[in-house]
Design a protein around this motif. Structure first.
Motif, PDB file in Angstrom:
ATOM      1  N   LEU A  73       0.823  -1.211   0.000  1.00 47.61           N
ATOM      2  CA  LEU A  73       0.000   0.000   0.000  1.00 47.61           C
ATOM      3  C   LEU A  73       0.860   1.265   0.000  1.00 47.61           C
ATOM      4  N   ARG A  74       1.977   1.231   0.694  1.00 50.27           N
ATOM      5  CA  ARG A  74       2.874   2.391   0.717  1.00 50.27           C
ATOM      6  C   ARG A  74       3.484   2.663  -0.659  1.00 50.27           C
ATOM      7  N   MET A  75       3.597   1.611  -1.454  1.00 47.79           N
ATOM      8  CA  MET A  75       4.203   1.729  -2.786  1.00 47.79           C
ATOM      9  C   MET A  75       3.170   2.076  -3.852  1.00 47.79           C
ATOM     10  N   ALA A  76       1.896   1.823  -3.569  1.00 50.11           N
ATOM     11  CA  ALA A  76       0.836   1.921  -4.575  1.00 50.11           C
ATOM     12  C   ALA A  76       0.559   3.360  -4.984  1.00 50.11           C
ATOM     13  N   SER A  77       0.229   3.544  -6.261  1.00 50.34           N
ATOM     14  CA  SER A  77      -0.076   4.875  -6.783  1.00 50.34           C
ATOM     15  C   SER A  77      -1.515   4.995  -7.282  1.00 50.34           C
ATOM     16  N   GLY A  78      -2.301   3.927  -7.192  1.00 48.22           N
ATOM     17  CA  GLY A  78      -3.634   3.917  -7.769  1.00 48.22           C
ATOM     18  C   GLY A  78      -4.654   4.743  -7.016  1.00 48.22           C
ATOM     19  N   ASP A  79      -5.739   5.068  -7.714  1.00 49.55           N
ATOM     20  CA  ASP A  79      -6.875   5.750  -7.092  1.00 49.55           C
ATOM     21  C   ASP A  79      -7.677   4.769  -6.246  1.00 49.55           C
ATOM     22  N   ALA A  80      -7.728   3.514  -6.691  1.00 49.13           N
ATOM     23  CA  ALA A  80      -8.357   2.429  -5.941  1.00 49.13           C
ATOM     24  C   ALA A  80      -7.272   1.421  -5.587  1.00 49.13           C
ATOM     25  N   LEU A  81      -7.450   0.735  -4.465  1.00 55.19           N
ATOM     26  CA  LEU A  81      -6.431  -0.156  -3.927  1.00 55.19           C
ATOM     27  C   LEU A  81      -7.052  -1.524  -3.705  1.00 55.19           C
ATOM     28  N   LEU A  82      -6.400  -2.556  -4.223  1.00 57.20           N
ATOM     29  CA  LEU A  82      -6.946  -3.904  -4.145  1.00 57.20           C
ATOM     30  C   LEU A  82      -5.934  -4.842  -3.507  1.00 57.20           C
ATOM     31  N   LEU A  83      -6.312  -5.423  -2.370  1.00 55.33           N
ATOM     32  CA  LEU A  83      -5.514  -6.454  -1.728  1.00 55.33           C
ATOM     33  C   LEU A  83      -6.017  -7.797  -2.239  1.00 55.33           C
ATOM     34  N   LEU A  84      -5.124  -8.588  -2.833  1.00 55.90           N
ATOM     35  CA  LEU A  84      -5.539  -9.817  -3.493  1.00 55.90           C
ATOM     36  C   LEU A  84      -4.656 -10.980  -3.057  1.00 55.90           C
ATOM     37  N   ASN A  85      -5.283 -12.053  -2.584  1.00 57.44           N
ATOM     38  CA  ASN A  85      -4.530 -13.256  -2.251  1.00 57.44           C
ATOM     39  C   ASN A  85      -3.933 -13.872  -3.516  1.00 57.44           C
ATOM     40  N   ASN A  86      -2.781 -14.515  -3.361  1.00 52.39           N
ATOM     41  CA  ASN A  86      -2.134 -15.113  -4.522  1.00 52.39           C
ATOM     42  C   ASN A  86      -2.846 -16.366  -5.021  1.00 52.39           C
ATOM     43  N   PHE A 158      -9.606 -11.543   1.108  1.00 52.09           N
ATOM     44  CA  PHE A 158      -8.939 -12.285   0.027  1.00 52.09           C
ATOM     45  C   PHE A 158      -8.960 -11.517  -1.291  1.00 52.09           C
ATOM     46  N   CYS A 159      -9.931 -10.636  -1.460  1.00 57.39           N
ATOM     47  CA  CYS A 159     -10.049  -9.777  -2.643  1.00 57.39           C
ATOM     48  C   CYS A 159     -10.795  -8.543  -2.172  1.00 57.39           C
ATOM     49  N   PHE A 160     -10.053  -7.487  -1.858  1.00 57.36           N
ATOM     50  CA  PHE A 160     -10.532  -6.413  -0.990  1.00 57.36           C
ATOM     51  C   PHE A 160     -10.216  -5.082  -1.663  1.00 57.36           C
ATOM     52  N   LEU A 161     -11.227  -4.474  -2.290  1.00 56.50           N
ATOM     53  CA  LEU A 161     -11.031  -3.257  -3.072  1.00 56.50           C
ATOM     54  C   LEU A 161     -11.579  -2.055  -2.321  1.00 56.50           C
ATOM     55  N   PHE A 162     -10.755  -1.012  -2.200  1.00 53.09           N
ATOM     56  CA  PHE A 162     -11.219   0.178  -1.492  1.00 53.09           C
ATOM     57  C   PHE A 162     -10.655   1.452  -2.102  1.00 53.09           C
ATOM     58  N   ARG A 163     -11.348   2.543  -1.818  1.00 52.23           N
ATOM     59  CA  ARG A 163     -10.924   3.853  -2.304  1.00 52.23           C
ATOM     60  C   ARG A 163      -9.665   4.305  -1.562  1.00 52.23           C
ATOM     61  N   ARG A 164      -8.849   5.080  -2.243  1.00 50.05           N
ATOM     62  CA  ARG A 164      -7.700   5.680  -1.564  1.00 50.05           C
ATOM     63  C   ARG A 164      -8.166   6.576  -0.419  1.00 50.05           C
ATOM     64  N   GLU A 165      -9.324   7.165  -0.555  1.00 51.48           N
ATOM     65  CA  GLU A 165      -9.869   8.008   0.507  1.00 51.48           C
ATOM     66  C   GLU A 165     -10.010   7.233   1.815  1.00 51.48           C
ATOM     67  N   VAL A 166     -10.321   5.945   1.720  1.00 48.34           N
ATOM     68  CA  VAL A 166     -10.424   5.123   2.928  1.00 48.34           C
ATOM     69  C   VAL A 166      -9.057   5.007   3.593  1.00 48.34           C
ATOM     70  N   LEU A 167      -8.039   4.709   2.794  1.00 46.68           N
ATOM     71  CA  LEU A 167      -6.681   4.621   3.333  1.00 46.68           C
ATOM     72  C   LEU A 167      -6.251   5.942   3.955  1.00 46.68           C
ATOM     73  N   ASP A 168      -6.543   7.042   3.281  1.00 48.22           N
ATOM     74  CA  ASP A 168      -6.159   8.357   3.801  1.00 48.22           C
ATOM     75  C   ASP A 168      -6.885   8.674   5.105  1.00 48.22           C
ATOM     76  N   THR A 169      -8.080   8.112   5.269  1.00 50.36           N
ATOM     77  CA  THR A 169      -8.897   8.418   6.449  1.00 50.36           C
ATOM     78  C   THR A 169      -8.568   7.525   7.634  1.00 50.36           C
ATOM     79  N   ILE A 170      -8.437   6.209   7.406  1.00 57.79           N
ATOM     80  CA  ILE A 170      -8.288   5.291   8.549  1.00 57.79           C
ATOM     81  C   ILE A 170      -6.905   4.646   8.630  1.00 57.79           C
ATOM     82  N   GLY A 171      -6.080   4.839   7.618  1.00 58.58           N
ATOM     83  CA  GLY A 171      -4.718   4.330   7.686  1.00 58.58           C
ATOM     84  C   GLY A 171      -4.571   2.905   7.187  1.00 58.58           C
ATOM     85  N   LEU A 172      -3.459   2.291   7.554  1.00 59.00           N
ATOM     86  CA  LEU A 172      -3.076   0.966   7.080  1.00 59.00           C
ATOM     87  C   LEU A 172      -3.756  -0.135   7.901  1.00 59.00           C
ATOM     88  N   LEU A 173      -3.525  -1.381   7.500  1.00 54.01           N
ATOM     89  CA  LEU A 173      -4.001  -2.519   8.267  1.00 54.01           C
ATOM     90  C   LEU A 173      -3.292  -2.565   9.619  1.00 54.01           C
TER      91      LEU A 173
END
Length: 245
Positions: A73-86, A158-173
């Motif tokens: 997440l710290r490296m990501a540049s997207g407007d939306a952020l997706l955590l995806l299991n391999n 396992f497949c978790f898509l969220f707005r960057r606004e969420v990250l900016d508001t509540i932070g990391l995992l």
């Protein structure tokens, strides 16, 4: 057009990662970036990412799912952020439909798909014998259909898509939940407390192998970890997370 950062933590799961990445490349029709977080793998994952020119971070040891996600997440540049299991295989329209749900209203903060192997309301019973049959079935199931998108109180990570606004508001995992379990429940709870809504997109069916990373641990250790993190969530929030399943 908005771009999605797809962050994939992986630990000694190169055979699964290859399958996951191949499906993303074949079935994703919207702008995205890939970020693999190599969590101390010893199976050639780093060499594979170099050969395939996939942006990746190599960690010296297995830090667990939440910490690996946070590095991505710290490296990501997207407007939306997706955590995806391999161990996920995606399908036609998967990301475009998830994004349609995510941006269907300003208050939607996190969305997730339906799958064959997942707890709670995202679990569905679509019978298929192999991945080829899954893809044929998913091509029909994933026809864009807003009526199949429902508000929920919990999205599984396992497949978790969220707005960057969420990250900016509540932070990391919260890395206190490392190596994993209930960090996604915690993130959903925090998002809801800040006014974001969650949505299950029933028009985004993916295949999930299920708990692939944790299978390397003895069953007793997994049960202990789940119980520990369950109590950690309860102690943190004074709420039983099972009421949201």
């Amino acid at each position: 057009m908005k771009r999605t950062s797809i962050i994939i933590p992986t630990f000694n799961g190169l055979h699964l990662l290859r399958q996951c990445l191949a499906s993303i490349r074949q079935y994703t029709d919207v702008p995205y970036e890939l970020i693999v977080v190599n969590n101390g793998s010893t199976d050639g994952t780093a060499d594979y990412c170099r050969q395939e020119q996939i942006p990746f971070i190599s960690l010296p040891s297995n830090t667990g799912f939440p910490a690996a996600c946070n590095r991505g997440l710290r490296m990501a540049s997207g407007d939306a952020l997706l955590l995806l299991n391999n161990d996920v295989v995606v399908s036609a329209n998967w990301l475009s439909n998830l994004l349609a749900g995510l941006y269907s209203a300003d208050h939607i903060g996190i969305v997730g798909p339906i799958a064959n192997y997942v707890s709670g309301k995202q679990q569905v019973a679509y019978p298929y014998a192999d991945l080829a049959e899954f893809q044929r079935l998913a091509a029909e199931a994933n026809r864009p259909d807003a009526s199949k998108r429902k508000l929920a109180e919990r999205i599984v990570g396992f497949c978790f898509l969220f707005r960057r606004e969420v990250l900016d508001t509540i932070g990391l995992l919260d890395e206190h939940f490392s190596p994993g379990h209930y960090e996604d429940d915690d993130y959903c709870f925090r998002a809801r407390m800040c006014g974001f809504s969650l949505m299950i997109c029933g028009d985004a069916l993916v295949h999930h192998e299920g708990s692939a990373s944790f299978r390397e641990h003895a069953a007793g250790r997994i049960e202990e970890l789940i119980e520990r993190n369950y109590r950690l969530f309860q102690n943190k929030w004074g709420v039983d997370p099972h009421i949201y399943i």
